[in-house]
Design a protein around this motif. Structure first.
Motif, short mmCIF file in Angstrom:
data_model
loop_
_atom_site.label_atom_id
_atom_site.label_comp_id
_atom_site.label_asym_id
_atom_site.label_seq_id
_atom_site.Cartn_x
_atom_site.Cartn_y
_atom_site.Cartn_z
N THR A 152 0.87 -1.17 0.00
CA THR A 152 0.00 0.00 0.00
C THR A 152 0.91 1.22 0.00
O THR A 152 2.14 1.10 0.04
CB THR A 152 -0.90 0.04 1.25
OG1 THR A 152 -0.09 0.25 2.41
CG2 THR A 152 -1.68 -1.26 1.41
N ASP A 153 0.30 2.39 -0.01
CA ASP A 153 1.12 3.62 -0.02
C ASP A 153 1.58 4.04 1.37
O ASP A 153 2.17 5.11 1.54
CB ASP A 153 0.37 4.76 -0.71
CG ASP A 153 -0.96 5.08 -0.04
OD1 ASP A 153 -1.23 4.55 1.07
OD2 ASP A 153 -1.75 5.86 -0.63
N LEU A 192 5.87 3.89 1.69
CA LEU A 192 6.71 4.41 0.61
C LEU A 192 7.95 5.12 1.15
O LEU A 192 8.94 5.28 0.43
CB LEU A 192 5.90 5.35 -0.28
CG LEU A 192 4.69 4.73 -0.99
CD1 LEU A 192 3.95 5.78 -1.80
CD2 LEU A 192 5.12 3.56 -1.88
N ASN A 240 7.92 2.05 -4.34
CA ASN A 240 7.78 3.35 -5.01
C ASN A 240 7.65 3.21 -6.53
O ASN A 240 6.86 3.91 -7.17
CB ASN A 240 8.94 4.26 -4.64
CG ASN A 240 8.75 4.92 -3.29
OD1 ASN A 240 8.12 5.96 -3.17
ND2 ASN A 240 9.29 4.30 -2.24
N ASN A 288 4.23 1.88 -7.17
CA ASN A 288 3.25 2.94 -6.94
C ASN A 288 3.12 3.86 -8.14
O ASN A 288 2.03 4.35 -8.46
CB ASN A 288 3.63 3.73 -5.69
CG ASN A 288 2.53 4.65 -5.22
OD1 ASN A 288 1.41 4.21 -4.96
ND2 ASN A 288 2.84 5.94 -5.10
N THR A 308 -4.63 2.86 -6.85
CA THR A 308 -3.73 2.83 -5.71
C THR A 308 -2.80 1.63 -5.87
O THR A 308 -3.07 0.71 -6.66
CB THR A 308 -4.49 2.68 -4.38
OG1 THR A 308 -5.14 1.40 -4.37
CG2 THR A 308 -5.52 3.79 -4.22
N LEU A 309 -1.72 1.62 -5.11
CA LEU A 309 -0.79 0.50 -5.13
C LEU A 309 -1.51 -0.79 -4.72
O LEU A 309 -1.30 -1.86 -5.31
CB LEU A 309 0.39 0.77 -4.21
CG LEU A 309 1.40 -0.36 -4.00
CD1 LEU A 309 1.93 -0.89 -5.32
CD2 LEU A 309 2.55 0.12 -3.11
#
Length: 329
Positions: free
Chosen positions: A231-232, A235, A263, A266, A275-276
């Motif tokens: 998920t973000d 990062l 990253n 992403n 979204t990631l």
């Protein structure tokens, strides 16, 4: 208030057949691992479970040891089922597992006939069910002969307590071994539920996917986001004490390298308007041998973010190649 399911629930989430069997699953299944057990108010759990069904998630995955306290996740689901979902039983795929520690004493874990039988009966009581759609042996049992485990699962089908059987956390060699017994017994074996995500690609590297396909079964993937790593949120770095599942613990061997990959992934997701997390789920679902992935959510917002993967599940050849380069870099 009496619950009525959304009329458009089958227009939201794609659903997929498990190999060439008669079992069909939504692309996303809802897992109650540690999200909605005894530490969460029932009202919150009810809201999330019903919102999942309203969005076409008709498969609910449990286990005898889910909770956090053993059995409480099944009790939570059972309360919602009894109050709200019972009229929809024919639409639901309800699954559970047994094999990790469930109660005191030497018979409270693994896959002997007595243990599996007692665990299933407890699960049915907790969830107020006459049968479950899939019952999984939750882990390999190094001490019990495999034929006993297979015969116990087969008997459950013949008793009408289970429609399909599966295994969980088995290796490719173990799947091949028990599949031979299931073939001999004519047991409806449906798949292996195991950890699979962008970072943990053991399912590909070990030939698991093709082995399951050879036996008319599929891979139901848990941990699609590696406990939230994909998920973000990470990062800028992965905490040294991040509680990763044992199947993803290797990521901490090179946290800086993992962050660089996150990253880069992403960026691919952003270019797709995702979204990631949504990219990570779409990537898993690129393979028809993965009929469903098990997600968890403790809030409606979290759930709906995951559901949005259905808006864009197609990955181009160029995107897949770029993702592969990032992951192998």
């Amino acid at each position: 208030m009496v619950y009525a399911a959304a009329d458009n629930r089958y227009d939201v989430m794609p659903y997929r057949r498990v190999s060439d069997s008669g079992l069909i699953l939504p692309a996303l299944s809802f897992g109650l691992w540690r999200n909605l057990g005894d530490q969460m108010p029932l009202s919150n759990s009810r809201e999330v479970i019903l919102k999942a069904f309203d969005n076409g998630i008709f498969s609910f995955d449990n286990a005898s040891n889910y909770g956090p306290a053993d059995g409480t996740a099944e009790e939570t689901f059972g309360a919602v089922y009894q109050k709200d979902l019972q009229p929809y039983r024919n639409e639901l795929v309800i699954t559970t597992k047994a094999g990790f520690h469930m109660w005191p004493g030497p018979l409270g874990e693994f896959s002997g006939k007595k243990t599996l039988t007692a665990a299933l009966d407890l699960s049915l009581q907790r969830m107020h069910l006459d049968y479950v759609d899939i019952f999984y042996a939750h882990r390999w049992d190094p001490n019990t002969n495999l034929r006993e485990t297979a015969q116990a699962l087969d008997l459950m089908v013949r008793q009408g307590k289970v429609l399909y059987v599966g295994v969980s956390n088995y290796t490719t060699e173990q799947v091949a071994e028990i599949s031979k017994i299931f073939d001999e017994l004519h047991t409806p074996f449906i798949g292996n539920q195991m950890s699979y995500n962008m970072f943990n690609r053991e399912a590909e590297e070990s030939d698991m996917l093709s082995t399951l396909d050879d036996h008319h079964a599929g891979l139901i993937a848990y941990g699609p986001l590696a406990e939230g790593l994909l998920t973000d949120r990470y990062l800028d770095g992965i905490p040294a004490d991040m509680p990763l599942h044992r199947t993803n613990a290797f990521i901490q061997e090179d946290p800086k390298g993992a962050v660089a990959k996150l990253n880069a992934l992403n960026k691919v997701a952003a270019d797709r308007g995702q979204t990631l997390a949504q990219l990570a789920m779409a990537w898993l679902l690129r393979d028809k041998r993965v009929p469903s992935i098990v997600i968890g959510a403790s809030s409606v917002d979290h759930l709906l973010d995951n559901v949005k993967v259905a808006d864009n599940m197609t990955l181009s050849t160029e995107e897949l190649s770029k993702i592969d380069q990032i992951l192998k870099g």
